[in-house]
Design an enzyme around this catalytic site. Structure first.
Site, PDB file in Angstrom:
ATOM      1  N   ASP A 184       0.861  -1.191   0.000  1.00  0.00           N
ATOM      2  CA  ASP A 184       0.000   0.000   0.000  1.00  0.00           C
ATOM      3  C   ASP A 184       0.898   1.242   0.000  1.00  0.00           C
ATOM      4  O   ASP A 184       1.850   1.319   0.774  1.00  0.00           O
ATOM      5  CB  ASP A 184      -0.879  -0.043   1.260  1.00  0.00           C
ATOM      6  CG  ASP A 184      -1.800   1.154   1.371  1.00  0.00           C
ATOM      7  OD1 ASP A 184      -1.992   1.848   0.348  1.00  0.00           O
ATOM      8  OD2 ASP A 184      -2.324   1.385   2.478  1.00  0.00           O
TER       9      ASP A 184
ATOM     10  N   ASN B  72      -0.671   4.516  -0.081  1.00  0.00           N
ATOM     11  CA  ASN B  72      -1.399   5.717   0.351  1.00  0.00           C
ATOM     12  C   ASN B  72      -2.161   5.551   1.666  1.00  0.00           C
ATOM     13  O   ASN B  72      -2.982   6.400   2.018  1.00  0.00           O
ATOM     14  CB  ASN B  72      -2.352   6.186  -0.757  1.00  0.00           C
ATOM     15  CG  ASN B  72      -3.406   5.126  -1.080  1.00  0.00           C
ATOM     16  OD1 ASN B  72      -3.452   4.079  -0.431  1.00  0.00           O
ATOM     17  ND2 ASN B  72      -4.242   5.403  -2.054  1.00  0.00           N
TER      18      ASN B  72
ATOM     19  N   ASP C 261      -4.504   3.509   2.632  1.00  0.00           N
ATOM     20  CA  ASP C 261      -5.919   3.117   2.700  1.00  0.00           C
ATOM     21  C   ASP C 261      -6.094   1.641   3.057  1.00  0.00           C
ATOM     22  O   ASP C 261      -7.203   1.118   3.070  1.00  0.00           O
ATOM     23  CB  ASP C 261      -6.663   3.456   1.394  1.00  0.00           C
ATOM     24  CG  ASP C 261      -6.169   2.641   0.207  1.00  0.00           C
ATOM     25  OD1 ASP C 261      -5.224   1.832   0.382  1.00  0.00           O
ATOM     26  OD2 ASP C 261      -6.715   2.805  -0.893  1.00  0.00           O
TER      27      ASP C 261
ATOM     28  N   ASP D  17      -1.517  -1.061  -3.996  1.00  0.00           N
ATOM     29  CA  ASP D  17      -1.822  -0.299  -5.208  1.00  0.00           C
ATOM     30  C   ASP D  17      -0.618  -0.324  -6.156  1.00  0.00           C
ATOM     31  O   ASP D  17       0.439  -0.865  -5.818  1.00  0.00           O
ATOM     32  CB  ASP D  17      -2.231   1.135  -4.838  1.00  0.00           C
ATOM     33  CG  ASP D  17      -1.301   1.729  -3.796  1.00  0.00           C
ATOM     34  OD1 ASP D  17      -0.069   1.576  -3.958  1.00  0.00           O
ATOM     35  OD2 ASP D  17      -1.784   2.308  -2.796  1.00  0.00           O
TER      36      ASP D  17
ATOM     37  N   ASP E  78      -8.163 -14.864 -17.963  1.00  0.00           N
ATOM     38  CA  ASP E  78      -8.991 -15.448 -16.910  1.00  0.00           C
ATOM     39  C   ASP E  78     -10.075 -16.339 -17.525  1.00  0.00           C
ATOM     40  O   ASP E  78     -10.705 -15.970 -18.527  1.00  0.00           O
ATOM     41  CB  ASP E  78      -9.643 -14.296 -16.128  1.00  0.00           C
ATOM     42  CG  ASP E  78     -10.363 -14.773 -14.885  1.00  0.00           C
ATOM     43  OD1 ASP E  78      -9.708 -15.338 -14.009  1.00  0.00           O
ATOM     44  OD2 ASP E  78     -11.592 -14.580 -14.796  1.00  0.00           O
TER      45      ASP E  78
ATOM     46  N   GLU F 208       7.638  -9.716 -28.903  1.00  0.00           N
ATOM     47  CA  GLU F 208       7.196 -10.976 -28.272  1.00  0.00           C
ATOM     48  C   GLU F 208       6.144 -10.789 -27.196  1.00  0.00           C
ATOM     49  O   GLU F 208       6.366 -11.105 -26.032  1.00  0.00           O
ATOM     50  CB  GLU F 208       8.378 -11.683 -27.615  1.00  0.00           C
ATOM     51  CG  GLU F 208       9.520 -12.032 -28.502  1.00  0.00           C
ATOM     52  CD  GLU F 208      10.594 -12.698 -27.664  1.00  0.00           C
ATOM     53  OE1 GLU F 208      10.392 -13.855 -27.284  1.00  0.00           O
ATOM     54  OE2 GLU F 208      11.608 -12.062 -27.374  1.00  0.00           O
TER      55      GLU F 208
END
Ligand code: BGC
Length: 549
Positions: free
Chosen positions: A22, A24, A26, A30, A208, A276
């Site tokens: 983290d 920041n 919170d 991030d 995914d 690539e």
């Protein structure tokens, strides 16, 4: 050929951004946090990082519920931070792979909002799988499929006039509406997303649910929906292997022929870019021999091989899994991959029984994996031998927990933030971590492990360094390995030139006599002894040997 192959042999590290660092305060990791820790990744010696999603998302499924696939969620930063991250990684010769989620959009995506505000049969609804229900009042879902996360795979909307309306398909959470891949606009939109990130400089994509995009017989009931749901679980115990394989070999929403056409068109896009750019499929297919179909030369580059993710630490099992994988991928000229853990499964140490014995087996398993031909994937924290953290139910966030009414605790235990340094919140955040970090991790921190030569981190660093420099280990991913005769419970293999691996999956020490002309290069535990060609290898230990000729 040579320059189009970096990924065939690479070590790729999975960053779960929410739990990495983290910046920041919170309490959630991030992108700036990843940039701040990029030297750690560089010192680990990985070739590339794969970041789980950080796109705009209401975060009902850890960001795999994407509301805008071409923007960064403010919780993670901005487009500028994504760009800066790619630049910072490239400066250190680390490539960057993003995670795209083509099977579904969040119900917060503009398309879905438009769909529910439009009428039956509209263009907006055709992008998803909207159908009328069955029964007199349309109160029965269009078919009997279950969500992978538990509960039905259909939810009913209210029509714009307030009446009970159509149903939409969601193989996962009800906030993740499946896209209709027969719709040309869906295809075009995804191609735009691919180009958007490729233009920004990303080196590739993890895809995914890559086996899920095409659906068949969507208006027919499945003959055994409950059986299928159980068979799809990795930890199913109350079903015979034969029944499980039978159910999984024909799933109307997985591994249908239609997905390959999509990947052939994506491959043309990847190949049209310099440098690539690659793709790796998350595709659970049955029988596993079908995996090779995703990595034919005009389709994707890699497919995760999940054999090791669920394998016991058992020599006979592992030898046959390795042989089978090498045979199957070489038939299509692809390179194998090896995965020990990820954000969806229990951490390796936990899966192997936890505690010091689990950790010992995990280290031995890692050294086996790191010496195989092909690419390896390392999930953040695996290098620290972390275990799943115990969590109070009140802290859990995984939709699996909620959709099964708590019967399945879900995947949060494997997603706890990394312990960087001792002290409150472990240097992860100056705020409250989004999941509590176990206090028992004080002696597992990266700072602590940096200072201990016997740590799991030191072992991973050493193995990745040797993997990248030993001529046998950096040899072509196509190289076949030579199996050596070994007693039951022991894996022994050689790679040319001059490399041998012996792994003892038994509890007891073994004595072996084929190490003549070799010296010890690396071992997963202490107590390995070599003299005059005889090797004494303690239980649950892997060692690497190097020819001294
Ligand atoms: C991802 C999961 C996610 C699911 C739905 C997966 O396979 O890895 O984390 O919950 O797809 O997007």
């Amino acid at each position: 050929m040579q320059e189009r192959t970096w990924w065939r042999n690479s070590a790729i590290y999975q960053v779960y951004p929410r739990s990495f660092q983290d910046s920041n305060g919170d309490g959630e990791g991030d992108l700036e946090g990843v940039i701040a820790r990029i030297d750690y990744l560089s010192s680990l010696g990985v070739d590339a990082i794969w970041l789980s999603p950080f796109y705009k998302s209401p975060n009902k499924d850890g960001g795999y519920d994407v509301a805008d696939p071409r923007d960064v969620d403010p919780r993670f930063g901005t487009l500028e931070s994504a760009k800066a991250l790619i630049e910072a990684a490239h400066k250190r010769s680390i490539r960057v792979i993003f995670d795209i989620v083509p099977n579904h959009f969040s119900t917060e995506h503009n398309w879905f909002k438009e769909a529910i505000n439009s009428s039956r049969g509209s263009i907006a609804r055709a992008r998803f799988h909207f159908y009328d229900g069955r029964g007199e009042k349309g109160e029965i879902p269009p078919n009997n499929w279950n969500s992978i996360f538990g509960g039905p795979a259909w939810s009913r909307i209210k029509e714009p006039d307030g009446s009970a309306g159509q149903w939409y398909l969601h193989l996962f959470d009800s906030t993740q509406a499946d896209l209709n891949w027969e719709n040309q606009e869906v295809r075009r939109d995804f191609e735009e997303t691919l180009r958007f990130w490729l233009d920004l400089g990303v080196d590739g994509f993890r895809i995914d649910v890559a086996h899920g995009l095409a659906k068949e017989t969507i208006l027919e009931d499945h003959p055994d929906p409950e059986g299928l749901t159980r068979a799809l679980r990795l930890d199913v115990t109350d079903m015979s292997q034969a029944d499980r394989e039978r159910l999984l070999s024909d799933v109307p929403f997985f591994d249908r022929e239609g997905v390959h056409d999509i990947y052939r068109s994506w491959r043309k896009i990847f190949d049209s870019y310099e440098g690539e750019r690659i793709s790796v499929a998350e595709a659970w297919v049955h029988p596993s021999s079908r995996a090779a179909r995703y990595v034919r030369s005009d389709e994707l580059h890699q497919i995760f091989n999940f054999d090791f993710l669920i394998a016991p630490w058992d020599a006979e099992f592992l030898i046959s899994a390795i042989k089978r994988t090498l045979l199957e991928v070489s038939a299509v000229n692809a390179a194998p991959t090896w995965v020990l853990s990820n954000h969806d499964s229990p951490r390796l140490v936990t899966r192997l029984g936890g505690g010091s014995q689990g950790a010992r087996k995990a280290r031995a398993f890692a050294l086996l994996t790191h010496a195989l031909p092909g690419g390896i994937y390392i999930y953040q924290g695996e290098e620290l031998a972390l275990e799943d953290g115990a969590l109070p139910d009140s802290a859990r966030q995984d939709p699996v927990f909620f959709r099964t009414n708590g019967l399945d605790k879900g995947r949060d235990g494997a997603r706890i933030p990394l312990p960087w340094e001792p002290g409150e919140n472990f240097g992860f955040t100056s705020g409250n971590p989004w999941l509590p970090i176990p206090s028992s991790w004080q002696n597992k921190t990266i700072t602590e492990q940096n200072n201990t030569s016997e740590s799991s981190l030191a072992l991973y660093r050493a193995s990745l360094r040797i993997r990248g420099s030993h001529p046998a280990l950096k040899a072509s991913a196509d190289q076949q390995i030579k199996w050596l005769d070994a007693p039951a419970g022991v894996i022994a293999l050689a790679r040319e030139p001059g490399f041998m691996l012996i792994a003892n999956t038994r509890d007891e020490m073994v004595n072996l006599d084929f190490a003549q002309g070799y010296e010890l290069l690396l071992a997963s535990a202490s107590g390995v002894e070599m003299s005059e060609g005889r090797l004494r290898l303690p239980g649950h230990t892997t060692c690497w040997l190097n020819s001294n000729k």
